[in-house]
Scaffold this motif. Structure first.
Motif, PDB file in Angstrom:
ATOM      1  N   ALA A  51       0.843  -1.202   0.000  1.00 38.26           N
ATOM      2  CA  ALA A  51       0.000   0.000   0.000  1.00 38.26           C
ATOM      3  C   ALA A  51       0.876   1.248   0.000  1.00 38.26           C
ATOM      4  O   ALA A  51       1.969   1.264   0.558  1.00 38.26           O
ATOM      5  CB  ALA A  51      -0.928   0.016   1.203  1.00 38.26           C
ATOM      6  N   LYS A  52       0.365   2.292  -0.639  1.00 41.77           N
ATOM      7  CA  LYS A  52       1.077   3.570  -0.631  1.00 41.77           C
ATOM      8  C   LYS A  52       1.132   4.108   0.792  1.00 41.77           C
ATOM      9  O   LYS A  52       2.184   4.462   1.291  1.00 41.77           O
ATOM     10  CB  LYS A  52       0.357   4.555  -1.560  1.00 41.77           C
ATOM     11  N   ASP A  53      -0.014   4.151   1.442  1.00 37.71           N
ATOM     12  CA  ASP A  53      -0.117   4.556   2.841  1.00 37.71           C
ATOM     13  C   ASP A  53      -1.192   3.704   3.494  1.00 37.71           C
ATOM     14  O   ASP A  53      -2.306   3.615   2.982  1.00 37.71           O
ATOM     15  CB  ASP A  53      -0.518   6.031   2.976  1.00 37.71           C
ATOM     16  N   LEU A  54      -0.882   3.101   4.621  1.00 40.05           N
ATOM     17  CA  LEU A  54      -1.856   2.329   5.380  1.00 40.05           C
ATOM     18  C   LEU A  54      -1.938   2.921   6.771  1.00 40.05           C
ATOM     19  O   LEU A  54      -0.935   3.007   7.473  1.00 40.05           O
ATOM     20  CB  LEU A  54      -1.457   0.850   5.453  1.00 40.05           C
ATOM     21  N   TYR A  55      -3.134   3.364   7.144  1.00 36.42           N
ATOM     22  CA  TYR A  55      -3.385   3.928   8.457  1.00 36.42           C
ATOM     23  C   TYR A  55      -4.320   2.995   9.214  1.00 36.42           C
ATOM     24  O   TYR A  55      -5.390   2.655   8.706  1.00 36.42           O
ATOM     25  CB  TYR A  55      -4.045   5.305   8.346  1.00 36.42           C
ATOM     26  N   LEU A  56      -3.925   2.582  10.413  1.00 33.78           N
ATOM     27  CA  LEU A  56      -4.781   1.756  11.251  1.00 33.78           C
ATOM     28  C   LEU A  56      -5.378   2.636  12.339  1.00 33.78           C
ATOM     29  O   LEU A  56      -4.648   3.342  13.045  1.00 33.78           O
ATOM     30  CB  LEU A  56      -3.990   0.608  11.877  1.00 33.78           C
ATOM     31  N   ILE A  57      -6.697   2.605  12.452  1.00 31.63           N
ATOM     32  CA  ILE A  57      -7.407   3.425  13.432  1.00 31.63           C
ATOM     33  C   ILE A  57      -8.066   2.474  14.438  1.00 31.63           C
ATOM     34  O   ILE A  57      -8.865   1.631  14.062  1.00 31.63           O
ATOM     35  CB  ILE A  57      -8.476   4.300  12.753  1.00 31.63           C
ATOM     36  N   THR A  58      -7.704   2.636  15.701  1.00 28.63           N
ATOM     37  CA  THR A  58      -8.245   1.782  16.754  1.00 28.63           C
ATOM     38  C   THR A  58      -8.984   2.635  17.769  1.00 28.63           C
ATOM     39  O   THR A  58      -8.485   3.663  18.215  1.00 28.63           O
ATOM     40  CB  THR A  58      -7.117   1.006  17.466  1.00 28.63           C
ATOM     41  N   LEU A  61      -7.235  12.589   6.486  1.00 27.21           N
ATOM     42  CA  LEU A  61      -6.132  11.912   5.803  1.00 27.21           C
ATOM     43  C   LEU A  61      -6.310  11.911   4.289  1.00 27.21           C
ATOM     44  O   LEU A  61      -5.347  11.746   3.551  1.00 27.21           O
ATOM     45  CB  LEU A  61      -6.020  10.468   6.297  1.00 27.21           C
ATOM     46  N   GLY A  62      -7.541  12.057   3.815  1.00 24.40           N
ATOM     47  CA  GLY A  62      -7.799  12.041   2.373  1.00 24.40           C
ATOM     48  C   GLY A  62      -7.585  10.663   1.767  1.00 24.40           C
ATOM     49  O   GLY A  62      -7.004  10.538   0.694  1.00 24.40           O
ATOM     50  N   VAL A  63      -8.065   9.627   2.453  1.00 25.27           N
ATOM     51  CA  VAL A  63      -7.842   8.264   1.994  1.00 25.27           C
ATOM     52  C   VAL A  63      -8.698   7.945   0.775  1.00 25.27           C
ATOM     53  O   VAL A  63      -9.732   8.566   0.532  1.00 25.27           O
ATOM     54  CB  VAL A  63      -8.122   7.240   3.122  1.00 25.27           C
ATOM     55  N   VAL A  70     -15.094   9.340   0.345  1.00 24.38           N
ATOM     56  CA  VAL A  70     -14.050   8.351   0.105  1.00 24.38           C
ATOM     57  C   VAL A  70     -14.413   7.561  -1.153  1.00 24.38           C
ATOM     58  O   VAL A  70     -15.567   7.189  -1.344  1.00 24.38           O
ATOM     59  CB  VAL A  70     -13.903   7.409   1.322  1.00 24.38           C
ATOM     60  N   THR A  71     -13.428   7.315  -1.992  1.00 24.14           N
ATOM     61  CA  THR A  71     -13.665   6.628  -3.264  1.00 24.14           C
ATOM     62  C   THR A  71     -14.244   5.239  -3.078  1.00 24.14           C
ATOM     63  O   THR A  71     -15.197   4.860  -3.737  1.00 24.14           O
ATOM     64  CB  THR A  71     -12.338   6.518  -4.048  1.00 24.14           C
ATOM     65  N   LEU A  72     -13.679   4.458  -2.164  1.00 24.12           N
ATOM     66  CA  LEU A  72     -14.113   3.080  -1.972  1.00 24.12           C
ATOM     67  C   LEU A  72     -14.243   2.807  -0.483  1.00 24.12           C
ATOM     68  O   LEU A  72     -13.278   2.953   0.266  1.00 24.12           O
ATOM     69  CB  LEU A  72     -13.093   2.113  -2.590  1.00 24.12           C
ATOM     70  N   ILE A  73     -15.459   2.447  -0.052  1.00 25.05           N
ATOM     71  CA  ILE A  73     -15.662   2.057   1.336  1.00 25.05           C
ATOM     72  C   ILE A  73     -15.989   0.576   1.360  1.00 25.05           C
ATOM     73  O   ILE A  73     -16.734   0.072   0.526  1.00 25.05           O
ATOM     74  CB  ILE A  73     -16.771   2.887   2.016  1.00 25.05           C
ATOM     75  N   LEU A  74     -15.383  -0.139   2.299  1.00 22.77           N
ATOM     76  CA  LEU A  74     -15.548  -1.589   2.382  1.00 22.77           C
ATOM     77  C   LEU A  74     -15.977  -1.981   3.787  1.00 22.77           C
ATOM     78  O   LEU A  74     -15.361  -1.543   4.773  1.00 22.77           O
ATOM     79  CB  LEU A  74     -14.245  -2.299   2.038  1.00 22.77           C
ATOM     80  N   HIS A  75     -17.018  -2.793   3.884  1.00 20.20           N
ATOM     81  CA  HIS A  75     -17.431  -3.323   5.180  1.00 20.20           C
ATOM     82  C   HIS A  75     -16.493  -4.483   5.509  1.00 20.20           C
ATOM     83  O   HIS A  75     -16.267  -5.361   4.684  1.00 20.20           O
ATOM     84  CB  HIS A  75     -18.879  -3.783   5.127  1.00 20.20           C
ATOM     85  N   SER A  76     -15.959  -4.485   6.706  1.00 18.04           N
ATOM     86  CA  SER A  76     -14.936  -5.475   7.048  1.00 18.04           C
ATOM     87  C   SER A  76     -15.474  -6.901   7.016  1.00 18.04           C
ATOM     88  O   SER A  76     -14.750  -7.814   6.625  1.00 18.04           O
ATOM     89  CB  SER A  76     -14.333  -5.161   8.412  1.00 18.04           C
ATOM     90  N   ALA A  77     -16.741  -7.114   7.386  1.00 24.19           N
ATOM     91  CA  ALA A  77     -17.292  -8.477   7.355  1.00 24.19           C
ATOM     92  C   ALA A  77     -17.359  -9.003   5.925  1.00 24.19           C
ATOM     93  O   ALA A  77     -17.023 -10.159   5.654  1.00 24.19           O
ATOM     94  CB  ALA A  77     -18.678  -8.501   7.991  1.00 24.19           C
ATOM     95  N   VAL A  78     -17.765  -8.147   4.995  1.00 23.30           N
ATOM     96  CA  VAL A  78     -17.834  -8.541   3.580  1.00 23.30           C
ATOM     97  C   VAL A  78     -16.437  -8.805   3.045  1.00 23.30           C
ATOM     98  O   VAL A  78     -16.199  -9.783   2.329  1.00 23.30           O
ATOM     99  CB  VAL A  78     -18.546  -7.449   2.752  1.00 23.30           C
ATOM    100  N   LEU A  79     -15.494  -7.966   3.416  1.00 27.05           N
ATOM    101  CA  LEU A  79     -14.117  -8.124   2.944  1.00 27.05           C
ATOM    102  C   LEU A  79     -13.509  -9.429   3.467  1.00 27.05           C
ATOM    103  O   LEU A  79     -12.835 -10.143   2.718  1.00 27.05           O
ATOM    104  CB  LEU A  79     -13.285  -6.927   3.395  1.00 27.05           C
ATOM    105  N   LEU A  80     -13.777  -9.761   4.714  1.00 23.06           N
ATOM    106  CA  LEU A  80     -13.247 -11.011   5.273  1.00 23.06           C
ATOM    107  C   LEU A  80     -13.884 -12.227   4.600  1.00 23.06           C
ATOM    108  O   LEU A  80     -13.231 -13.248   4.425  1.00 23.06           O
ATOM    109  CB  LEU A  80     -13.477 -11.058   6.777  1.00 23.06           C
ATOM    110  N   ASP A  81     -15.148 -12.103   4.200  1.00 21.59           N
ATOM    111  CA  ASP A  81     -15.793 -13.190   3.468  1.00 21.59           C
ATOM    112  C   ASP A  81     -15.174 -13.379   2.084  1.00 21.59           C
ATOM    113  O   ASP A  81     -15.085 -14.490   1.569  1.00 21.59           O
ATOM    114  CB  ASP A  81     -17.300 -12.947   3.304  1.00 21.59           C
ATOM    115  N   LEU A  82     -14.722 -12.267   1.469  1.00 16.24           N
ATOM    116  CA  LEU A  82     -14.150 -12.330   0.127  1.00 16.24           C
ATOM    117  C   LEU A  82     -12.730 -12.886   0.102  1.00 16.24           C
ATOM    118  O   LEU A  82     -12.245 -13.281  -0.944  1.00 16.24           O
ATOM    119  CB  LEU A  82     -14.138 -10.943  -0.516  1.00 16.24           C
ATOM    120  N   ILE A  83     -12.051 -12.913   1.239  1.00 14.44           N
ATOM    121  CA  ILE A  83     -10.660 -13.351   1.252  1.00 14.44           C
ATOM    122  C   ILE A  83     -10.517 -14.766   0.716  1.00 14.44           C
ATOM    123  O   ILE A  83      -9.637 -15.058  -0.080  1.00 14.44           O
ATOM    124  CB  ILE A  83     -10.058 -13.251   2.678  1.00 14.44           C
TER     125      ILE A  83
END
Length: 193
Positions: free
Chosen positions: A102-109, A155-157, A175-188
């Motif tokens: 990734a160009k820039d990866l920011y983790l937000i907790t 951040l302008g992600v 934001v250009t692309l928003i992804l729900h984490s549950a859907v993304l984990l299913d797609l892995i």
């Protein structure tokens, strides 16, 4: 002659019609380019497929990701009131590969205390995300869900991954692309992101 054809088209269609024709031609060219790119990525032979190039949605982008619900399951308190984060192995696998390219990866907790923040920083190091390419300066913390929205906007992600529908709805226009984490984990397991 060509100028006469252009004049006839312009006079019959007007400026709006000419603009519509121009847009149609541009979209047709873009569509053809995308088709050519997709066919280049396809293997020619099924028995001996060509090596797949990493043309992913998440690589080479500026990404923010909420760690709760994706990398970490929601924390539970121990009997001695220390917060324990359990790691989601699928989320770890994906974030490790994204951190490498990734160009820039920011983790937000989302954390409520300084001790929890320090625990997360140590855990990210133990999981190998810093060695994979994640900068420790790009690990961010907040105390509310709306703060994640503000952080991602500032951040302008290009991509934001989250498990809260309210956060995703608020970020959708920005934001250009928003992804729900549950859907993304299913797609892995289904596709290579």
């Amino acid at each position: 002659p060509l100028w006469m054809r252009i004049f006839v088209i312009f006079s019959t269609l007007g400026i709006g019609g000419l603009f519509a024709v121009w847009i149609f031609v541009r979209l047709f060219r873009i569509r053809n380019r995308l088709i050519i790119q997709r066919t280049r990525a396809l293997p020619l032979n099924r028995e001996n497929p060509a090596p797949r190039q990493n043309q992913s949605l998440l690589h080479r982008k500026k990404i923010s990701c909420s760690t709760l619900g994706f990398l970490f399951n929601y924390p539970t308190e121990n009997t001695n009131s220390t917060i324990q984060f359990s790691v989601n192995p699928q989320g770890l696998e994906l974030l490790t590969s994204v951190a490498k390219t990734a160009k820039d990866l920011y983790l937000i907790t989302k954390c409520d205390s300084d001790d929890a923040e320090e625990h997360v920083r140590i855990l990210l190091g133990e999981l190998g995300l810093y060695q994979a390419g994640l900068s420790p300066n790009k690990v961010l913390f907040c105390s509310t869900d709306i703060a994640r929205v503000h952080i991602a906007r500032q951040l302008g992600v290009e991509v934001h991954i989250d498990d809260q529908d309210s956060v995703l709805k608020t970020l959708k226009p920005h934001v250009t692309l928003i992804l729900h984490s549950a859907v993304l984990l299913d797609l892995i397991g289904v596709t290579d992101l």
